[in-house]
Design a protein around this motif. Structure first.
Motif, PDB file in Angstrom:
ATOM      1  N   ASN A  32      12.413  -6.117 -12.332  1.00 44.94           N
ATOM      2  CA  ASN A  32      11.141  -6.639 -11.839  1.00 44.94           C
ATOM      3  C   ASN A  32      10.047  -5.593 -11.963  1.00 44.94           C
ATOM      4  OD1 ASN A  32      12.241  -9.121 -11.025  1.00 44.94           O
ATOM      5  ND2 ASN A  32      12.961  -8.235  -9.102  1.00 44.94           N
ATOM      6  N   PHE A  33       8.885  -6.035 -12.429  1.00 49.42           N
ATOM      7  CA  PHE A  33       7.687  -5.186 -12.472  1.00 49.42           C
ATOM      8  C   PHE A  33       6.667  -5.839 -11.559  1.00 49.42           C
ATOM      9  CE2 PHE A  33       3.628  -3.685 -14.021  1.00 49.42           C
ATOM     10  CZ  PHE A  33       3.863  -2.352 -14.301  1.00 49.42           C
ATOM     11  N   ALA A  34       6.476  -5.254 -10.387  1.00 47.63           N
ATOM     12  CA  ALA A  34       5.597  -5.845  -9.376  1.00 47.63           C
ATOM     13  C   ALA A  34       4.246  -5.136  -9.377  1.00 47.63           C
ATOM     14  CB  ALA A  34       6.241  -5.744  -8.001  1.00 47.63           C
ATOM     15  N   VAL A  35       3.167  -5.910  -9.296  1.00 50.04           N
ATOM     16  CA  VAL A  35       1.808  -5.374  -9.225  1.00 50.04           C
ATOM     17  C   VAL A  35       1.217  -5.784  -7.886  1.00 50.04           C
ATOM     18  CG1 VAL A  35      -0.463  -5.288 -10.291  1.00 50.04           C
ATOM     19  CG2 VAL A  35       1.573  -5.603 -11.727  1.00 50.04           C
ATOM     20  N   ILE A  36       0.762  -4.795  -7.136  1.00 53.15           N
ATOM     21  CA  ILE A  36       0.240  -5.066  -5.796  1.00 53.15           C
ATOM     22  C   ILE A  36      -0.828  -4.028  -5.467  1.00 53.15           C
ATOM     23  CG2 ILE A  36       2.035  -3.638  -4.703  1.00 53.15           C
ATOM     24  CD1 ILE A  36       2.037  -5.632  -2.377  1.00 53.15           C
ATOM     25  N   SER A  37      -1.858  -4.436  -4.754  1.00 55.38           N
ATOM     26  CA  SER A  37      -2.850  -3.470  -4.289  1.00 55.38           C
ATOM     27  C   SER A  37      -2.317  -2.776  -3.045  1.00 55.38           C
ATOM     28  CB  SER A  37      -4.177  -4.166  -3.979  1.00 55.38           C
ATOM     29  OG  SER A  37      -4.050  -4.964  -2.803  1.00 55.38           O
ATOM     30  N   LEU A  38      -2.819  -1.578  -2.777  1.00 55.66           N
ATOM     31  CA  LEU A  38      -2.388  -0.867  -1.572  1.00 55.66           C
ATOM     32  C   LEU A  38      -2.826  -1.605  -0.312  1.00 55.66           C
ATOM     33  CD1 LEU A  38      -3.025   2.824  -2.663  1.00 55.66           C
ATOM     34  CD2 LEU A  38      -0.816   1.713  -2.319  1.00 55.66           C
ATOM     35  N   GLN A  39      -3.982  -2.284  -0.395  1.00 56.69           N
ATOM     36  CA  GLN A  39      -4.420  -3.071   0.760  1.00 56.69           C
ATOM     37  C   GLN A  39      -3.428  -4.192   1.059  1.00 56.69           C
ATOM     38  OE1 GLN A  39      -6.307  -2.187  -1.855  1.00 56.69           O
ATOM     39  NE2 GLN A  39      -8.466  -1.941  -1.300  1.00 56.69           N
ATOM     40  N   SER A  40      -2.973  -4.892  -0.008  1.00 59.99           N
ATOM     41  CA  SER A  40      -2.014  -5.977   0.180  1.00 59.99           C
ATOM     42  C   SER A  40      -0.675  -5.448   0.682  1.00 59.99           C
ATOM     43  CB  SER A  40      -1.816  -6.739  -1.132  1.00 59.99           C
ATOM     44  OG  SER A  40      -3.000  -7.391  -1.525  1.00 59.99           O
ATOM     45  N   ALA A  41      -0.261  -4.288   0.142  1.00 59.32           N
ATOM     46  CA  ALA A  41       1.006  -3.702   0.583  1.00 59.32           C
ATOM     47  C   ALA A  41       0.959  -3.375   2.077  1.00 59.32           C
ATOM     48  CB  ALA A  41       1.318  -2.453  -0.228  1.00 59.32           C
ATOM     49  N   TYR A  42      -0.157  -2.824   2.533  1.00 58.46           N
ATOM     50  CA  TYR A  42      -0.287  -2.489   3.947  1.00 58.46           C
ATOM     51  C   TYR A  42      -0.273  -3.756   4.810  1.00 58.46           C
ATOM     52  CZ  TYR A  42      -2.018  -0.382   8.261  1.00 58.46           C
ATOM     53  OH  TYR A  42      -2.153   0.029   9.555  1.00 58.46           O
ATOM     54  N   SER A  43      -0.933  -4.805   4.328  1.00 59.32           N
ATOM     55  CA  SER A  43      -0.938  -6.071   5.071  1.00 59.32           C
ATOM     56  C   SER A  43       0.466  -6.654   5.163  1.00 59.32           C
ATOM     57  CB  SER A  43      -1.877  -7.073   4.387  1.00 59.32           C
ATOM     58  OG  SER A  43      -3.212  -6.622   4.431  1.00 59.32           O
ATOM     59  N   MET A  44       1.221  -6.543   4.057  1.00 58.02           N
ATOM     60  CA  MET A  44       2.594  -7.047   4.050  1.00 58.02           C
ATOM     61  C   MET A  44       3.476  -6.270   5.034  1.00 58.02           C
ATOM     62  SD  MET A  44       3.105  -7.765  -0.033  1.00 58.02           S
ATOM     63  CE  MET A  44       4.776  -8.421   0.095  1.00 58.02           C
ATOM     64  N   MET A  45       3.204  -4.980   5.173  1.00 57.97           N
ATOM     65  CA  MET A  45       3.955  -4.171   6.140  1.00 57.97           C
ATOM     66  C   MET A  45       3.780  -4.677   7.564  1.00 57.97           C
ATOM     67  SD  MET A  45       3.249  -0.223   5.079  1.00 57.97           S
ATOM     68  CE  MET A  45       3.680   0.288   6.738  1.00 57.97           C
ATOM     69  N   GLU A  95      -1.433   5.636   2.587  1.00 55.12           N
ATOM     70  CA  GLU A  95      -0.292   6.542   2.681  1.00 55.12           C
ATOM     71  C   GLU A  95       0.880   5.865   3.390  1.00 55.12           C
ATOM     72  OE1 GLU A  95       0.845  11.084   4.136  1.00 55.12           O
ATOM     73  OE2 GLU A  95      -1.092  10.200   4.699  1.00 55.12           O
ATOM     74  N   SER A  96       0.584   5.081   4.406  1.00 53.14           N
ATOM     75  CA  SER A  96       1.647   4.366   5.121  1.00 53.14           C
ATOM     76  C   SER A  96       2.370   3.403   4.192  1.00 53.14           C
ATOM     77  CB  SER A  96       1.053   3.595   6.304  1.00 53.14           C
ATOM     78  OG  SER A  96       0.482   4.467   7.246  1.00 53.14           O
ATOM     79  N   ALA A  97       1.609   2.677   3.373  1.00 53.83           N
ATOM     80  CA  ALA A  97       2.209   1.712   2.456  1.00 53.83           C
ATOM     81  C   ALA A  97       3.041   2.422   1.394  1.00 53.83           C
ATOM     82  CB  ALA A  97       1.121   0.865   1.800  1.00 53.83           C
ATOM     83  N   ILE A  98       2.527   3.530   0.867  1.00 55.85           N
ATOM     84  CA  ILE A  98       3.256   4.281  -0.157  1.00 55.85           C
ATOM     85  C   ILE A  98       4.554   4.841   0.417  1.00 55.85           C
ATOM     86  CG2 ILE A  98       3.190   6.356  -1.608  1.00 55.85           C
ATOM     87  CD1 ILE A  98       0.131   5.837  -1.861  1.00 55.85           C
ATOM     88  N   ASN A  99       4.472   5.431   1.596  1.00 56.81           N
ATOM     89  CA  ASN A  99       5.672   6.010   2.218  1.00 56.81           C
ATOM     90  C   ASN A  99       6.713   4.942   2.532  1.00 56.81           C
ATOM     91  OD1 ASN A  99       4.752   8.639   2.099  1.00 56.81           O
ATOM     92  ND2 ASN A  99       3.829   8.581   4.129  1.00 56.81           N
ATOM     93  N   PHE A 100       6.258   3.751   2.898  1.00 55.16           N
ATOM     94  CA  PHE A 100       7.197   2.666   3.183  1.00 55.16           C
ATOM     95  C   PHE A 100       7.948   2.253   1.925  1.00 55.16           C
ATOM     96  CE2 PHE A 100       8.361  -1.808   3.546  1.00 55.16           C
ATOM     97  CZ  PHE A 100       9.021  -1.831   4.769  1.00 55.16           C
ATOM     98  N   LEU A 101       7.227   2.166   0.797  1.00 52.81           N
ATOM     99  CA  LEU A 101       7.848   1.740  -0.456  1.00 52.81           C
ATOM    100  C   LEU A 101       8.704   2.835  -1.075  1.00 52.81           C
ATOM    101  CD1 LEU A 101       4.855  -0.237  -1.986  1.00 52.81           C
ATOM    102  CD2 LEU A 101       7.067  -1.193  -1.322  1.00 52.81           C
ATOM    103  N   CYS A 102       8.389   4.085  -0.759  1.00 49.72           N
ATOM    104  CA  CYS A 102       9.141   5.206  -1.336  1.00 49.72           C
ATOM    105  C   CYS A 102      10.322   5.558  -0.432  1.00 49.72           C
ATOM    106  CB  CYS A 102       8.230   6.419  -1.521  1.00 49.72           C
ATOM    107  SG  CYS A 102       7.132   6.286  -2.932  1.00 49.72           S
ATOM    108  N   LYS A 103      11.332   4.708  -0.459  1.00 52.01           N
ATOM    109  CA  LYS A 103      12.555   5.026   0.271  1.00 52.01           C
ATOM    110  C   LYS A 103      13.241   6.198  -0.420  1.00 52.01           C
ATOM    111  CE  LYS A 103      15.496   1.977  -2.430  1.00 52.01           C
ATOM    112  NZ  LYS A 103      14.616   2.041  -3.566  1.00 52.01           N
ATOM    113  N   HIS A 104      14.355   6.651   0.111  1.00 47.13           N
ATOM    114  CA  HIS A 104      15.079   7.782  -0.464  1.00 47.13           C
ATOM    115  C   HIS A 104      15.454   7.490  -1.917  1.00 47.13           C
ATOM    116  CE1 HIS A 104      17.544  11.354  -0.674  1.00 47.13           C
ATOM    117  NE2 HIS A 104      18.559  10.615  -1.138  1.00 47.13           N
TER     118      HIS A 104
END
Length: 326
Positions: A22-35, A70-79
């Motif tokens: 899967n190649f997912a495209v999402i804005s950081l604003q949308s990622a934060y809202s999804m969180m 940063e919150s959205a990026i850190n959430f998506l960047c699991k180990h």
């Protein structure tokens, strides 16, 4: 490869994460809202996306350290997830200002910056890309005004510490009749005599609207869009500008990022700033070169008042080197 468009209303059309790559495209604003969503379906999809993300590519990476992003990026960047940031301006501080934010940005990407200098041995990326025809050659033209901006001691101290211009100073700039006449006359010349396709960065909403209105009243078709314009107004103006239905597009707070018209061959910066990032973004709107579907040359008109230490064209590339090199 499955392409997932995870912004706007597209998310509701996805029932489950598809199998395979899967190649997912999402804005950081949308990622934060999804969180932060309370919608169980959205939460489940986002959790599944996080679990399967192996590589995260972040465009406009210099904004990564903004709190919500940063919150959205850190959430998506699991180990084990790798992240790559893309930016033309790898920093966050302005001229003479505290560089701590840029140091934090470098740490966020583990101090690992890959660029044309390190890969190809070039001194300056802008020179290299211009020589390759990817960026257009820039002809710089200062447009001198007689405006003397009066600064009190407090304002002088703030500018010396790297803060950008206050609204009081911006009002001096916007309301100076002689300065405005100088800008408008030069825009008339650039449009009528040189047949330029012009993008203007004004100093405020009212400034953009005024310049556009005066130009239109004197026979030069112009539009103005600002952060106060509706989405419909913005889309219509950008569409018509790209279709060359008018020659001068004035803006404030809108087109420094996320806008691309390859045929712009003149950028007029009538907005004073001490931000290296903002200045570079404004200039960049006219730098699409021949090999990139753009123009061979771009005229950069800098409106020059009595303020000193304004950013320069090639500073964006090497201004933040110290923070990345430790």
């Amino acid at each position: 490869v499955n392409l997932l468009r995870l912004w706007g209303g597209n998310l509701g059309r996805i029932s489950d994460m598809p199998d395979g790559i899967n190649f997912a495209v999402i804005s950081l604003q949308s990622a934060y809202s999804m969180m932060r969503t309370r919608n169980q379906h959205v939460e489940d999809l986002f959790t599944e996306l996080r679990k399967n993300t192996k590589l995260l590519i972040i465009d406009e990476a210099h904004i990564s350290k903004a709190n919500t992003f940063e919150s959205a990026i850190n959430f998506l960047c699991k180990h084990g997830t790798k992240k790559i940031g893309l930016t033309a301006t790898p920093g966050r501080h302005g001229l003479n200002s505290d560089n701590e934010e840029t140091i934090e940005l470098a740490r966020f990407f583990e101090g690992n910056k890959i660029d044309i200098s390190s890969e190809f041995g070039e001194v300056n990326a802008i020179d290299y890309l211009q020589n390759q025809g990817i960026l257009s050659k820039v002809e710089q033209e200062p447009l001198l005004t007689n405006l003397t901006i009066q600064l009190n001691l407090n304002q002088q101290e703030k500018l010396a510490n790297g803060e950008d211009l206050s609204q009081d100073i911006i009002k001096q700039v916007v309301n100076d009749e002689e300065r405005n006449n100088t800008i408008i006359k030069h825009l008339q010349y650039l449009s009528k005599e040189l047949n330029k396709k012009i993008l203007v960065f004004a100093a405020s909403v009212s400034h953009a609207n005024m310049i556009s209105a005066v130009l239109s009243a004197t026979g030069i078709e112009s539009r103005s869009i600002t952060d106060k314009s509706s989405q419909q107004q913005r889309r219509a103006a950008i569409r018509d500008f790209k279709n060359e239905e008018f020659s001068v597009l004035c803006n404030f707070g809108v087109l420094s990022t996320g806008f691309d018209d390859p045929k712009i061959n003149c950028v007029v910066i009538a907005r004073p700033t001490f931000s290296v990032v903002l200045y570079s973004q404004m200039v960049g709107r006219g730098l699409r070169g021949i090999k990139n579907g753009g123009t061979e040359e771009c005229l950069l008109v800098d409106v020059v008042d009595n303020l000193v230490t304004q950013p320069e064209l090639k500073q964006a590339y090497n201004y933040f080197e110290g923070e990345w090199n430790g």
